[in-house]
Design a protein around this motif. Structure first.
Motif, PDB file in Angstrom:
ATOM      1  N   LEU A 103       0.832  -1.205   0.000  1.00 23.80           N
ATOM      2  CA  LEU A 103       0.000   0.000   0.000  1.00 23.80           C
ATOM      3  C   LEU A 103       0.862   1.249   0.000  1.00 23.80           C
ATOM      4  CD1 LEU A 103      -2.525  -1.147   2.767  1.00 23.80           C
ATOM      5  CD2 LEU A 103      -3.033  -0.910   0.316  1.00 23.80           C
ATOM      6  N   ASP A 104       0.397   2.236  -0.770  1.00 19.71           N
ATOM      7  CA  ASP A 104       0.981   3.573  -0.700  1.00 19.71           C
ATOM      8  C   ASP A 104      -0.134   4.451  -0.156  1.00 19.71           C
ATOM      9  OD1 ASP A 104       2.210   5.969  -1.020  1.00 19.71           O
ATOM     10  OD2 ASP A 104       2.347   5.882  -3.222  1.00 19.71           O
ATOM     11  N   GLY A 105      -0.111   4.683   1.147  1.00 17.76           N
ATOM     12  CA  GLY A 105      -1.290   5.278   1.775  1.00 17.76           C
ATOM     13  C   GLY A 105      -2.422   4.281   1.724  1.00 17.76           C
ATOM     14  N   ARG A 106      -3.554   4.631   1.062  1.00 13.91           N
ATOM     15  CA  ARG A 106      -4.668   3.676   0.900  1.00 13.91           C
ATOM     16  C   ARG A 106      -4.612   2.973  -0.458  1.00 13.91           C
ATOM     17  NH1 ARG A 106      -6.551   1.867   5.095  1.00 13.91           N
ATOM     18  NH2 ARG A 106      -8.518   1.266   4.119  1.00 13.91           N
ATOM     19  N   LYS A 107      -3.713   3.436  -1.324  1.00 16.08           N
ATOM     20  CA  LYS A 107      -3.674   2.905  -2.697  1.00 16.08           C
ATOM     21  C   LYS A 107      -2.905   1.576  -2.765  1.00 16.08           C
ATOM     22  CE  LYS A 107      -3.505   6.075  -5.889  1.00 16.08           C
ATOM     23  NZ  LYS A 107      -4.919   5.986  -6.252  1.00 16.08           N
ATOM     24  N   ILE A 108      -3.508   0.617  -3.436  1.00 14.13           N
ATOM     25  CA  ILE A 108      -2.853  -0.687  -3.604  1.00 14.13           C
ATOM     26  C   ILE A 108      -1.861  -0.595  -4.772  1.00 14.13           C
ATOM     27  CG2 ILE A 108      -3.237  -3.132  -4.188  1.00 14.13           C
ATOM     28  CD1 ILE A 108      -6.067  -2.830  -2.953  1.00 14.13           C
ATOM     29  N   THR A 109      -0.578  -0.900  -4.481  1.00 10.67           N
ATOM     30  CA  THR A 109       0.422  -0.860  -5.558  1.00 10.67           C
ATOM     31  C   THR A 109       0.865  -2.275  -5.975  1.00 10.67           C
ATOM     32  OG1 THR A 109       2.201  -0.599  -3.954  1.00 10.67           O
ATOM     33  CG2 THR A 109       1.278   1.426  -4.899  1.00 10.67           C
ATOM     34  N   ALA A 110       0.616  -3.263  -5.135  1.00 12.31           N
ATOM     35  CA  ALA A 110       0.886  -4.673  -5.510  1.00 12.31           C
ATOM     36  C   ALA A 110      -0.021  -5.555  -4.668  1.00 12.31           C
ATOM     37  CB  ALA A 110       2.351  -5.036  -5.272  1.00 12.31           C
ATOM     38  N   ALA A 111      -0.429  -6.694  -5.247  1.00 13.73           N
ATOM     39  CA  ALA A 111      -1.335  -7.599  -4.523  1.00 13.73           C
ATOM     40  C   ALA A 111      -1.065  -9.036  -4.919  1.00 13.73           C
ATOM     41  CB  ALA A 111      -2.790  -7.247  -4.860  1.00 13.73           C
ATOM     42  N   ARG A 112      -1.063  -9.904  -3.942  1.00 13.23           N
ATOM     43  CA  ARG A 112      -1.035 -11.352  -4.207  1.00 13.23           C
ATOM     44  C   ARG A 112      -2.092 -11.999  -3.328  1.00 13.23           C
ATOM     45  NH1 ARG A 112       4.122 -12.918  -6.975  1.00 13.23           N
ATOM     46  NH2 ARG A 112       3.906 -15.071  -6.277  1.00 13.23           N
ATOM     47  N   ILE A 113      -3.042 -12.662  -3.974  1.00 11.09           N
ATOM     48  CA  ILE A 113      -4.144 -13.327  -3.267  1.00 11.09           C
ATOM     49  C   ILE A 113      -4.045 -14.818  -3.595  1.00 11.09           C
ATOM     50  CG2 ILE A 113      -6.660 -13.436  -2.921  1.00 11.09           C
ATOM     51  CD1 ILE A 113      -6.802 -10.701  -4.429  1.00 11.09           C
ATOM     52  N   VAL A 114      -3.891 -15.643  -2.577  1.00 11.16           N
ATOM     53  CA  VAL A 114      -3.734 -17.081  -2.814  1.00 11.16           C
ATOM     54  C   VAL A 114      -4.713 -17.841  -1.917  1.00 11.16           C
ATOM     55  CG1 VAL A 114      -2.107 -18.996  -2.962  1.00 11.16           C
ATOM     56  CG2 VAL A 114      -1.280 -16.652  -3.257  1.00 11.16           C
ATOM     57  N   LEU A 115      -5.557 -18.638  -2.542  1.00  3.03           N
ATOM     58  CA  LEU A 115      -6.570 -19.391  -1.798  1.00  3.03           C
ATOM     59  C   LEU A 115      -6.030 -20.781  -1.450  1.00  3.03           C
ATOM     60  CD1 LEU A 115      -9.680 -18.505  -4.004  1.00  3.03           C
ATOM     61  CD2 LEU A 115      -8.662 -17.192  -2.114  1.00  3.03           C
ATOM     62  N   GLY A 116      -6.409 -21.255  -0.261  1.00  4.11           N
ATOM     63  CA  GLY A 116      -6.003 -22.597   0.175  1.00  4.11           C
ATOM     64  C   GLY A 116      -7.226 -23.486   0.353  1.00  4.11           C
TER      65      GLY A 116
END
Ligand SMILES: Cc1cc2nc3c(=O)[nH]c(=O)nc-3n(C[C@H](O)[C@H](O)[C@H](O)COP(=O)(O)OP(=O)(O)OC[C@H]3O[C@@H](n4cnc5c(N)ncnc54)[C@H](O)[C@@H]3O)c2cc1C
Length: 330
Positions: free
Chosen positions: A253-266
């Motif tokens: 996050l840069d403040g509230r802004k998402i700059t990278a995301a990884r979502i992994v479900l198990g």
């Protein structure tokens, strides 16, 4: 249990020379903490003549920090040693939370990270001695039209197992890589590519590891500035249990802004299930309820539940919402 010989190699080279070369040859097996393998032996799921004990090889346990802030874990590092390391808890919370969520204190004290990543499926049909399912060389996956409450809703076919490891989704979310040693030396793989779908060629295996290769180390790159991670697991009972749904989330996050995301479900697919197209849609958006809804709905859009596991869709959406909110509050 069938009698077996226990070998204590002094080096990786010696261990590798004791392993089978041909796919499907189960005459020799690696053992680390034994918490999964011994169950397989007791239930006659595998009957090797020889176990090759990794614990006699020096240098395969413990955490090492690089000068760049990266973390390398030896394959024999126990799950307990991971979540009791304060630096891991603060730097890579998703990994520490995942390791702490595994099984019971006794199993975590001896179970290793290498064994956790290489454990075999928990599907009832696979674990029942008398059932010769697809994963054991049979002709069909019985869960597709049988009892399938705990089976896959994403990425499945021709086998509907789910990957049982808690640490695997966390390590994929943290962009980890693995070092593998075999007869021809070392190779590396991303944690994500280490796991293989049943549709990708060899339905008997869950990883790209050859029969005579050993996973030796796991490396996690230093977290980016502003990154936060978490692992949430849902199990049916409050005592020790495998996940029926899980999510590993790593946001920058840069403040509230998402700059990278990884979502992994198990616990929903035969491998840790990364939703890259959803991740891409989050970049540049503020972390708010609308973004969370986008992630939640997108992540499960391709779900194809079987007769008894439709509950996994709302359950996993709930976990995703909670994971995003936890990071938003932290
Ligand atoms: C009652 C019970 C509850 C459990 N609950 C959970 C849970 O909630 N979550 C979860 O994730 N797991 C769970 N487990 C599974 C498992 O015991 C643990 O995940 C543990 O970490 C396995 O590690 P180990 O070192 O004991 O593996 P072992 O049993 O020694 O090895 C497991 C497999 O990995 C292979 N292997 C081991 N090390 C390597 C290596 N370095 N390279 C290549 N192959 C290797 C072995 O050949 C074997 O096939 C549970 C097990 C039991 C018995």
């Amino acid at each position: 249990m069938k009698a077996f010989e226990m070998r204590l190699p002094a080096s990786l080279e010696e261990a590798i020379a004791l392993l089978p070369t041909a796919e499907g040859d189960e005459s020799s097996r690696l053992v680390a903490g034994g918490q999964d393998l011994l169950t397989e032996l007791k239930h006659h799921l595998v009957e090797p003549e020889r176990l090759v004990n990794l614990k006699s090889i020096p240098g395969l346990a413990g955490a090492t920090w690089g000068s760049d802030g990266s973390l390398t874990l030896g394959a024999l590092t126990t799950l307990q040693d991971i979540y009791e390391d304060e630096r891991i808890v603060t730097t890579f919370p998703a990994l520490a939370e995942a390791a702490r969520s595994v099984a019971s204190p006794q199993i975590r004290a001896v179970g290793t990270i290498g064994g956790n990543l290489n454990q075999r499926p928990r599907c009832w049909y696979y674990r029942a001695e008398e059932m010769v399912c697809l994963k054991k060389g049979g002709r069909e996956c019985f869960s597709q039209f049988g009892r399938n409450k705990y089976n896959a809703i994403l990425g499945a076919g021709p086998s509907w197992i789910v990957h049982p490891s808690d640490t695997a989704p966390a390590l994929v979310a943290l962009n980890a890589s693995v070092e593998i040693v075999g007869p021809n030396g070392k190779r590396t793989s991303s944690m994500q590519d280490y796991f293989t779908l049943p549709s990708s060629g060899n339905v008997l295996r869950e990883t790209t590891l050859a029969p005579n290769e050993v996973l030796t180390r796991i490396t996690i790159p230093a977290p980016a500035k502003g990154s936060k991670s978490t692992y949430l697991k849902f199990k049916e009972r409050s005592s020790y249990d495998f996940a029926v749904g899980a999510v590993a989330l790593n946001l920058t996050l840069d403040g509230r802004k998402i700059t990278a995301a990884r979502i992994v479900l198990g616990a929903v697919a035969p491998t840790p299930w990364r939703v890259e197209e959803v991740e891409a849609r989050l970049i540049g958006r503020d972390l708010n309820d609308e973004t969370i809804e986008l992630a939640r709905e997108g992540a499960l859009a391709g779900a194809a539940p079987l007769s008894e596991n439709g509950y996994k869709v709302p359950l996993t959406k709930g976990l995703i919402t909670r994971a995003f909110r936890a990071i938003s509050r932290s």
